[in-house]
Design a protein around this motif. Structure first.
Motif, PDB file in Angstrom:
ATOM      1  N   TRP A  37     -17.235 -16.511   2.776  1.00  0.00           N
ATOM      2  CA  TRP A  37     -16.369 -17.665   2.401  1.00  0.00           C
ATOM      3  C   TRP A  37     -16.767 -18.061   1.984  1.00  0.00           C
ATOM      4  O   TRP A  37     -15.738 -19.401   1.617  1.00  0.00           O
ATOM      5  N   THR A  38     -17.856 -18.768   1.427  1.00  0.00           N
ATOM      6  CA  THR A  38     -18.467 -20.326   0.875  1.00  0.00           C
ATOM      7  C   THR A  38     -17.769 -19.950  -0.961  1.00  0.00           C
ATOM      8  O   THR A  38     -19.019 -20.292  -1.170  1.00  0.00           O
ATOM      9  N   ASN A  39     -18.716 -18.619  -1.230  1.00  0.00           N
ATOM     10  CA  ASN A  39     -18.675 -18.365  -2.524  1.00  0.00           C
ATOM     11  C   ASN A  39     -17.130 -17.182  -3.719  1.00  0.00           C
ATOM     12  O   ASN A  39     -16.884 -16.496  -2.683  1.00  0.00           O
ATOM     13  N   SER A  40     -17.362 -16.928  -4.686  1.00  0.00           N
ATOM     14  CA  SER A  40     -16.523 -17.262  -5.092  1.00  0.00           C
ATOM     15  C   SER A  40     -17.049 -15.290  -5.901  1.00  0.00           C
ATOM     16  O   SER A  40     -17.275 -15.192  -6.718  1.00  0.00           O
ATOM     17  N   MET A  41     -16.254 -14.516  -4.604  1.00  0.00           N
ATOM     18  CA  MET A  41     -17.287 -13.298  -5.429  1.00  0.00           C
ATOM     19  C   MET A  41     -15.880 -12.571  -4.557  1.00  0.00           C
ATOM     20  O   MET A  41     -15.776 -11.509  -3.678  1.00  0.00           O
ATOM     21  N   ALA A  98      -4.816 -18.497  -0.170  1.00  0.00           N
ATOM     22  CA  ALA A  98      -5.890 -17.766   1.033  1.00  0.00           C
ATOM     23  C   ALA A  98      -6.982 -18.559   0.700  1.00  0.00           C
ATOM     24  O   ALA A  98      -7.945 -18.213  -0.459  1.00  0.00           O
ATOM     25  N   ALA A  99      -7.458 -19.428   1.975  1.00  0.00           N
ATOM     26  CA  ALA A  99      -8.534 -20.489   1.389  1.00  0.00           C
ATOM     27  C   ALA A  99      -9.553 -19.344   2.516  1.00  0.00           C
ATOM     28  O   ALA A  99      -9.248 -19.429   4.033  1.00  0.00           O
ATOM     29  N   PRO A 100     -10.830 -18.670   2.114  1.00  0.00           N
ATOM     30  CA  PRO A 100     -11.914 -18.022   2.556  1.00  0.00           C
ATOM     31  C   PRO A 100     -12.446 -18.537   3.970  1.00  0.00           C
ATOM     32  O   PRO A 100     -12.618 -18.085   4.973  1.00  0.00           O
ATOM     33  N   TRP A 101     -12.692 -19.992   4.039  1.00  0.00           N
ATOM     34  CA  TRP A 101     -13.634 -20.218   4.405  1.00  0.00           C
ATOM     35  C   TRP A 101     -12.299 -20.726   6.463  1.00  0.00           C
ATOM     36  O   TRP A 101     -13.075 -20.150   7.225  1.00  0.00           O
ATOM     37  N   LEU A 102     -11.657 -20.977   6.408  1.00  0.00           N
ATOM     38  CA  LEU A 102     -10.473 -21.185   7.199  1.00  0.00           C
ATOM     39  C   LEU A 102     -10.609 -19.998   7.590  1.00  0.00           C
ATOM     40  O   LEU A 102     -10.243 -19.236   9.105  1.00  0.00           O
ATOM     41  N   ASN A 159     -14.075  -7.863   4.911  1.00  0.00           N
ATOM     42  CA  ASN A 159     -14.731  -9.693   4.554  1.00  0.00           C
ATOM     43  C   ASN A 159     -14.344  -9.186   2.918  1.00  0.00           C
ATOM     44  O   ASN A 159     -14.423 -10.894   2.132  1.00  0.00           O
ATOM     45  N   ALA A 160     -15.311  -8.054   2.701  1.00  0.00           N
ATOM     46  CA  ALA A 160     -15.428  -8.217   1.080  1.00  0.00           C
ATOM     47  C   ALA A 160     -14.394  -7.867   0.540  1.00  0.00           C
ATOM     48  O   ALA A 160     -14.834  -8.327  -1.272  1.00  0.00           O
ATOM     49  N   TRP A 187      -6.033 -10.454   5.237  1.00  0.00           N
ATOM     50  CA  TRP A 187      -6.143 -10.233   5.971  1.00  0.00           C
ATOM     51  C   TRP A 187      -6.773 -10.122   7.077  1.00  0.00           C
ATOM     52  O   TRP A 187      -6.777  -9.719   8.244  1.00  0.00           O
ATOM     53  N   PHE A 188      -8.140 -11.138   6.693  1.00  0.00           N
ATOM     54  CA  PHE A 188      -8.774 -11.030   7.503  1.00  0.00           C
ATOM     55  C   PHE A 188      -9.167 -11.104   9.652  1.00  0.00           C
ATOM     56  O   PHE A 188      -9.268 -10.497  10.550  1.00  0.00           O
TER      57      PHE A 188
END
Length: 227
Positions: free
Chosen positions: A40-44, A79-83, A128-129, A134-135
């Protein structure tokens, strides 16, 4: 040695309804953070998670997910991964709370293990990966599916209709978690039969079946109306 025995005794002892719900809620969050925080905190990003603005509603409606657009309108389309990760984790933790209640899981160790397994299982890890956008939606669908079974197994007749509505919304977000609802009903029937309560097992099974049929009919009507 005494300290280890005391710790084992605490883990294997049963806990009250509110205590086990609190334990599984925080256990799920802790294990989810340990397993997925880096993502959630890295660009992957990969696969469908390359999407930045979530607005593919024609496609989602076409594959039977008409309610996603309404949820994203509340959450925001970026699409904000942390949120997304934190919202999804809260939904997953709430689903775990319902699961330990429905399956009558009372031992502290098993309650913690329930949260740990569901937070780190292959399905959640791969979402998540590859489908981080959509998580939270998928975990909300899981929560609604569990809530539908919780509602339909209550004593009131209204519980069947409430459960059907929740299952309809769950399928309108993501259809796959209907399988979780079916599995929960089957497991509840098996547990009840193992306790020697055949009449209660029949009641749970019949109420679950009515809920599935009514929820499926509602979902079909919504999907036909959204085309």
């Amino acid at each position: 040695m005494n300290a280890s025995h005391r710790a084992l005794s605490v883990l294997m002892s049963p806990c009250s309804g509110f205590a086990r719900m609190r334990i599984v809620f925080f256990a799920t969050i802790i294990f989810a953070l340990c397993a997925h925080l880096f993502c959630w905190t890295n660009s992957m990003f990969s696969h469908d998670s390359l999407m930045i603005i979530q607005n593919d509603w024609e496609h989602q409606i076409a594959i039977g997910r008409p309610f996603q657009q309404f949820y994203v309108a509340l959450r925001g389309s970026v699409a904000a991964p942390w949120l997304i990760g934190m919202l999804g984790t809260v939904f997953l933790a709430a689903a775990c709370m319902l699961i330990v209640v429905l399956l009558k899981i009372r031992t502290r160790a098993l309650v913690i293990l329930t949260g740990a397994v569901l937070a780190t299982c292959t399905t959640v890890t791969l979402i998540n990966a590859t489908y981080i956008d959509w998580f939270d939606i998928f975990m909300l669908a899981l929560l609604l599916s569990c809530a539908g079974i919780y509602a339909c197994t209550r004593e009131s007749t209204a519980g069947i209709f409430i459960g059907a509505l929740l299952l309809c919304v769950s399928m309108g977000l993501y259809q796959a978690y209907l399988q979780v609802a079916v599995a929960l009903v089957l497991m509840m029937c098996a547990i009840t039969l193992a306790c020697g309560n055949a009449s209660d097992a029949r009641r749970i099974g019949l109420r679950g079946l009515l809920t599935f049929l009514l929820g499926g009919a509602l979902y079909v009507l919504v999907q036909l109306g959204s085309q």
